[in-house]
Design a protein around this motif. Sequence first.
Motif, PDB file in Angstrom:
ATOM      1  N   ALA A   1     -19.578  24.540  34.767  1.00 57.75           N
ATOM      2  CA  ALA A   1     -19.302  23.295  35.493  1.00 57.75           C
ATOM      3  C   ALA A   1     -20.532  22.415  35.437  1.00 57.75           C
ATOM      4  N   LEU A   2     -20.330  21.136  35.119  1.00 56.79           N
ATOM      5  CA  LEU A   2     -21.478  20.226  34.996  1.00 56.79           C
ATOM      6  C   LEU A   2     -21.047  18.783  35.202  1.00 56.79           C
ATOM      7  N   LEU A   3     -21.923  18.022  35.856  1.00 57.77           N
ATOM      8  CA  LEU A   3     -21.775  16.573  35.968  1.00 57.77           C
ATOM      9  C   LEU A   3     -23.118  15.933  35.649  1.00 57.77           C
ATOM     10  N   GLN A   4     -23.115  14.961  34.762  1.00 60.53           N
ATOM     11  CA  GLN A   4     -24.285  14.112  34.545  1.00 60.53           C
ATOM     12  C   GLN A   4     -24.116  12.904  35.457  1.00 60.53           C
ATOM     13  N   THR A   5     -25.105  12.645  36.299  1.00 64.53           N
ATOM     14  CA  THR A   5     -24.950  11.614  37.318  1.00 64.53           C
ATOM     15  C   THR A   5     -26.321  11.049  37.703  1.00 64.53           C
ATOM     16  N   GLY A   6     -26.370  10.297  38.780  1.00 66.68           N
ATOM     17  CA  GLY A   6     -27.636   9.741  39.232  1.00 66.68           C
ATOM     18  C   GLY A   6     -27.407   8.512  40.125  1.00 66.68           C
ATOM     19  N   PRO A   7     -28.475   7.900  40.567  1.00 67.14           N
ATOM     20  CA  PRO A   7     -29.849   8.293  40.277  1.00 67.14           C
ATOM     21  C   PRO A   7     -30.339   9.422  41.174  1.00 67.14           C
ATOM     22  N   TYR A   8     -31.479  10.002  40.794  1.00 66.28           N
ATOM     23  CA  TYR A   8     -32.166  10.940  41.667  1.00 66.28           C
ATOM     24  C   TYR A   8     -32.538  10.225  42.951  1.00 66.28           C
ATOM     25  N   LEU A   9     -32.384  10.902  44.090  1.00 66.67           N
ATOM     26  CA  LEU A   9     -32.702  10.321  45.394  1.00 66.67           C
ATOM     27  C   LEU A   9     -33.993  10.882  45.982  1.00 66.67           C
ATOM     28  N   VAL A  10     -34.166  12.194  45.827  1.00 67.24           N
ATOM     29  CA  VAL A  10     -35.347  12.891  46.339  1.00 67.24           C
ATOM     30  C   VAL A  10     -35.879  13.797  45.248  1.00 67.24           C
ATOM     31  N   GLU A  11     -37.193  13.839  45.103  1.00 64.50           N
ATOM     32  CA  GLU A  11     -37.819  14.720  44.123  1.00 64.50           C
ATOM     33  C   GLU A  11     -39.144  15.199  44.687  1.00 64.50           C
ATOM     34  N   ASN A  12     -39.346  16.526  44.629  1.00 57.86           N
ATOM     35  CA  ASN A  12     -40.552  17.128  45.217  1.00 57.86           C
ATOM     36  C   ASN A  12     -40.690  16.754  46.691  1.00 57.86           C
ATOM     37  N   ALA A  13     -39.550  16.740  47.375  1.00 60.18           N
ATOM     38  CA  ALA A  13     -39.485  16.494  48.821  1.00 60.18           C
ATOM     39  C   ALA A  13     -39.870  15.080  49.228  1.00 60.18           C
ATOM     40  N   ARG A  14     -39.880  14.140  48.269  1.00 54.79           N
ATOM     41  CA  ARG A  14     -40.203  12.753  48.583  1.00 54.79           C
ATOM     42  C   ARG A  14     -39.105  11.827  48.067  1.00 54.79           C
TER      43      ARG A  14
ATOM     44  N   THR B   1     -19.752   8.190  55.884  1.00 54.25           N
ATOM     45  CA  THR B   1     -18.649   7.339  56.319  1.00 54.25           C
ATOM     46  C   THR B   1     -19.142   5.937  56.645  1.00 54.25           C
ATOM     47  N   SER B   2     -20.448   5.734  56.526  1.00 54.20           N
ATOM     48  CA  SER B   2     -21.086   4.445  56.786  1.00 54.20           C
ATOM     49  C   SER B   2     -21.716   3.933  55.504  1.00 54.20           C
ATOM     50  N   SER B   3     -21.920   2.632  55.441  1.00 52.44           N
ATOM     51  CA  SER B   3     -22.529   2.023  54.264  1.00 52.44           C
ATOM     52  C   SER B   3     -24.044   1.998  54.386  1.00 52.44           C
ATOM     53  N   LEU B   4     -24.728   2.299  53.290  1.00 48.95           N
ATOM     54  CA  LEU B   4     -26.182   2.255  53.251  1.00 48.95           C
ATOM     55  C   LEU B   4     -26.631   2.129  51.806  1.00 48.95           C
ATOM     56  N   SER B   5     -27.880   1.739  51.613  1.00 46.58           N
ATOM     57  CA  SER B   5     -28.431   1.580  50.272  1.00 46.58           C
ATOM     58  C   SER B   5     -28.900   2.928  49.738  1.00 46.58           C
ATOM     59  N   LEU B   6     -29.150   2.984  48.442  1.00 43.46           N
ATOM     60  CA  LEU B   6     -29.686   4.203  47.843  1.00 43.46           C
ATOM     61  C   LEU B   6     -31.065   4.523  48.408  1.00 43.46           C
ATOM     62  N   ALA B   7     -31.876   3.495  48.631  1.00 43.02           N
ATOM     63  CA  ALA B   7     -33.209   3.713  49.187  1.00 43.02           C
ATOM     64  C   ALA B   7     -33.124   4.316  50.586  1.00 43.02           C
ATOM     65  N   GLU B   8     -32.198   3.827  51.398  1.00 45.26           N
ATOM     66  CA  GLU B   8     -32.037   4.365  52.749  1.00 45.26           C
ATOM     67  C   GLU B   8     -31.584   5.818  52.705  1.00 45.26           C
ATOM     68  N   LEU B   9     -30.685   6.144  51.785  1.00 47.86           N
ATOM     69  CA  LEU B   9     -30.217   7.522  51.675  1.00 47.86           C
ATOM     70  C   LEU B   9     -31.346   8.447  51.233  1.00 47.86           C
ATOM     71  N   GLY B  10     -32.162   7.996  50.279  1.00 48.52           N
ATOM     72  CA  GLY B  10     -33.288   8.799  49.848  1.00 48.52           C
ATOM     73  C   GLY B  10     -34.273   9.060  50.975  1.00 48.52           C
ATOM     74  N   GLU B  11     -34.584   8.026  51.768  1.00 47.68           N
ATOM     75  CA  GLU B  11     -35.491   8.180  52.904  1.00 47.68           C
ATOM     76  C   GLU B  11     -34.928   9.174  53.915  1.00 47.68           C
TER      77      GLU B  11
END
Length: 271
Positions: free
Chosen positions: A163-176, A206-216
């Motif tokens: 099973a595999l999905l290619q997707t993105g973008p990365y949100l968190v990497e190395n805990a940041r 269930t709420s709207s938010l930006s990718l940056a907000e989700l990563g934070e």
Amino acid sequence: MRRSFNARPAWPRILLLALLLPASNALAADWTPAGESQRQDIGADLAYAKRTAARPSDGKQVSAHLAFFTSRAFRLEVIDLGAGPEPAYPTLESAFRSAGCVAGVNGGFFHPDRQPSGLVISKGRRINRFETAKLLSGVIYSDERGIRLVRRGRFQDHPHITALLQTGPYLVENARPVRGLSTADPRRRTFVATDWRGHWVIGATTSSLSLAELGEMLALPDVLTPWRVDRAINLDGGSSSGFFFERGADRAPVTLQPWKRVRNLLGICPR
């Protein structure tokens, strides 16, 4: 002796940096858990939670359905719904139950003709091909060794991936939080995250938010997850966002139906 006026003490600059660093981290730390305090047994192999995060600076709140699981007890399953006018299954619930999955979310991105974006592997069958589009920066997959989430450039293909999905973008990497994530286009989001120690979560807001907000938000322990997220990646969100969690025969499942037809689903099934 001539005094050099170029040699200045370093401490004023050090002090300035010390004052600026807390300010620069203020926005990233501005998410806190909201609602009732919910302690979670991180040793459980499977658990459901609906959590809400709040940003006191502007009062914004974001809620998400979350399915926590461990890689020792579960594997990934990609369910292909096909590109025809009618999906292979009429609802998320029927699709996941047919595949023996206890939980799942909508999967990867797809084109208007419902052809998937990037490589997809469903039950060992390869659909489409590996792509280098900037958006498709990572790969989430399952094989005989467990579950992997890696950057596109570090992915090593092999015939035992089921099973595999290619997707993105990365949100968190190395805990940041990943730098450069979009602060615009708020919408519902779907994601996968792990502490890279065997704990995983799939979630749909269930709420709207930006990718940056989700990563934070994901990079802060105890806001959405009870453990520290090492890496996380975005799935197709917006009107594609969907979620399912089977709570047992005596309770109705938790479901969040997508607003539009999607091409594939990402589920978790017992090993």
